[in-house]
Design an enzyme around this catalytic site. Sequence first.
Site, PDB file in Angstrom:
ATOM      1  CD  GLU A 188      -3.106   8.676  -3.941  1.00 50.60           C
ATOM      2  OE1 GLU A 188      -2.863   7.624  -3.308  1.00 50.60           O
ATOM      3  OE2 GLU A 188      -3.178   9.798  -3.408  1.00 50.60           O
TER       4      GLU A 188
ATOM      5  CG  ASP B 137       0.858   7.942  -3.103  1.00 52.57           C
ATOM      6  OD1 ASP B 137       0.568   8.698  -4.056  1.00 52.57           O
ATOM      7  OD2 ASP B 137       0.550   8.173  -1.927  1.00 52.57           O
TER       8      ASP B 137
ATOM      9  CG  ASP C 225      -1.953   1.016   1.294  1.00 56.94           C
ATOM     10  OD1 ASP C 225      -2.359   1.499   0.221  1.00 56.94           O
ATOM     11  OD2 ASP C 225      -2.393   1.363   2.415  1.00 56.94           O
ATOM     12  CG  HIS C 226      -0.471   4.930   0.334  1.00 57.47           C
ATOM     13  ND1 HIS C 226      -0.790   5.987  -0.481  1.00 57.47           N
ATOM     14  CD2 HIS C 226      -1.626   4.565   0.928  1.00 57.47           C
ATOM     15  CE1 HIS C 226      -2.078   6.255  -0.383  1.00 57.47           C
ATOM     16  NE2 HIS C 226      -2.620   5.395   0.457  1.00 57.47           N
TER      17      HIS C 226
ATOM     18  CG  HIS D  60      -5.137   7.836   3.889  1.00 62.01           C
ATOM     19  ND1 HIS D  60      -4.487   8.511   2.894  1.00 62.01           N
ATOM     20  CD2 HIS D  60      -5.499   6.638   3.350  1.00 62.01           C
ATOM     21  CE1 HIS D  60      -4.455   7.770   1.796  1.00 62.01           C
ATOM     22  NE2 HIS D  60      -5.058   6.629   2.042  1.00 62.01           N
ATOM     23  N   GLY D  61      -6.782   7.921   7.941  1.00 62.15           N
ATOM     24  CA  GLY D  61      -6.508   8.122   9.359  1.00 62.15           C
ATOM     25  C   GLY D  61      -7.730   8.009  10.254  1.00 62.15           C
TER      26      GLY D  61
ATOM     27  CG  HIS E   5      -6.554   4.904  -1.107  1.00 63.59           C
ATOM     28  ND1 HIS E   5      -5.316   4.630  -0.579  1.00 63.59           N
ATOM     29  CD2 HIS E   5      -6.612   4.264  -2.297  1.00 63.59           C
ATOM     30  CE1 HIS E   5      -4.649   3.861  -1.425  1.00 63.59           C
ATOM     31  NE2 HIS E   5      -5.402   3.637  -2.479  1.00 63.59           N
ATOM     32  N   GLY E   6      -9.039   5.603   2.249  1.00 59.73           N
ATOM     33  CA  GLY E   6      -9.607   6.346   3.387  1.00 59.73           C
ATOM     34  C   GLY E   6     -11.046   5.977   3.655  1.00 59.73           C
TER      35      GLY E   6
HETATM   36  P1  13P Z   1      -8.392   4.475   6.440  1.00 55.48           P
HETATM   37  O1  13P Z   1      -7.321   5.372   6.961  1.00 55.48           O
HETATM   38  O2  13P Z   1      -9.704   5.198   6.278  1.00 55.48           O
HETATM   39  O3  13P Z   1      -8.549   3.233   7.197  1.00 55.48           O
HETATM   40  O4  13P Z   1      -7.979   4.061   4.945  1.00 55.48           O
HETATM   41  C1  13P Z   1      -6.859   3.236   4.745  1.00 55.48           C
HETATM   42  C2  13P Z   1      -6.269   3.435   3.413  1.00 55.48           C
HETATM   43  O5  13P Z   1      -6.819   4.062   2.538  1.00 55.48           O
HETATM   44  C3  13P Z   1      -4.944   2.829   3.177  1.00 55.48           C
HETATM   45  O6  13P Z   1      -4.426   3.129   1.934  1.00 55.48           O
END
Ligand code: 13P
Length: 331
Positions: free
Chosen positions: A142, A105, A83-84, A187-188, A221-222
């Site tokens: 992305e 990313d 991821d990323h 995110h977060g 994402h997020g």
């Molecule tokens: P959250 O931070 O909403 O859990 O999303 C995780 C994410 O998009 C990882 O790439």
Amino acid sequence: MPLITLRQALDAARQGGYGIGAFNVTDLVQVEAVLEAASEKSAPVIVQTIVGASAFRSDELFWEAMLGAVARYPEVPAVVHLDHGPDERSCERALAAGFSSVMIDGSVDHETKLPRSFEANIEITASVVAKARKLGVSVEGELGTIGGAESDGTPTTEIILADPAEAEEFVARTGVDALAVAIGTSHGAYKFTSPPDGSVLHMNLIEEIASRVPGTHLVMHGSSSLPADIREEINRVGGELPESWGVPEDEKARSTKLGVTKINQGMDSHMAYMAGLRGHLAQDRLTVDPAPAQKRGADRMRAIIAERMDVFGQAGHAEDHEWVPFGAAGM
Ligand code: 13P
């Protein structure tokens, strides 16, 4: 069964009209929780991790263990995804480790935290795609920047929504299998200060972009919902998490009807894990044994992931497809 590529998993999801959750993990107990949920729900799944996100000194040690865990669940079709990926070198490391999918990313320069130009994003993404293709590995890119917040609530990047015309050009020039599109999510564990509406989540963008890149998969994402009941539970046993709203469950389910096939979610399962861990420690103040607390955390994580698998629609789809293991026949 198999370690499979992201391309194969998401093609099957599109065919079947469902979405697949990509769950972030930071340790082996969590990897097992994701795989247990997938096994229980008979679901294909994406297990993903970020460079340096685990407590292991060596990413490679953790990554090897992730792949080893997947091999122990032959009934679960699973993608192991970076991821990323912040730079080409990180993606190369994941390729060398044997991941079946990587994300580059390229939208942000991870050193300066400033958005990269469209051309610079295309250049770095196309370069990773060229390397991954040789190994049959899928690539996610992305476009636009997804917001993010540090634990103190400081935004790390501003949100720049994805542009549909740019998405079309980006896909044509890079050949990515999947595209993370910034539609207003963030995110977060600290996202929105009130329930998000259409002025925050631009769900219409998904449809517009999907119609322009029909051969590519869209990634949201997020996507964590940040359940209020889990936040309150954590706060009852010593946490101080401020009130915050995430993406409602029905919006995530709707996104899969609009063109999203991969739904990224880390915080919801981390919140559930921490609620279990903190709950155990608060109850047993004499313990010095970490394992029972971790087990309780993992069990909570497994449960919330299993719930999400029903929402995204992936539950029940492990056996309705002829999966080709990663590495066989160029898949
Ligand atoms: P959250 O931070 O909403 O859990 O999303 C995780 C994410 O998009 C990882 O790439």
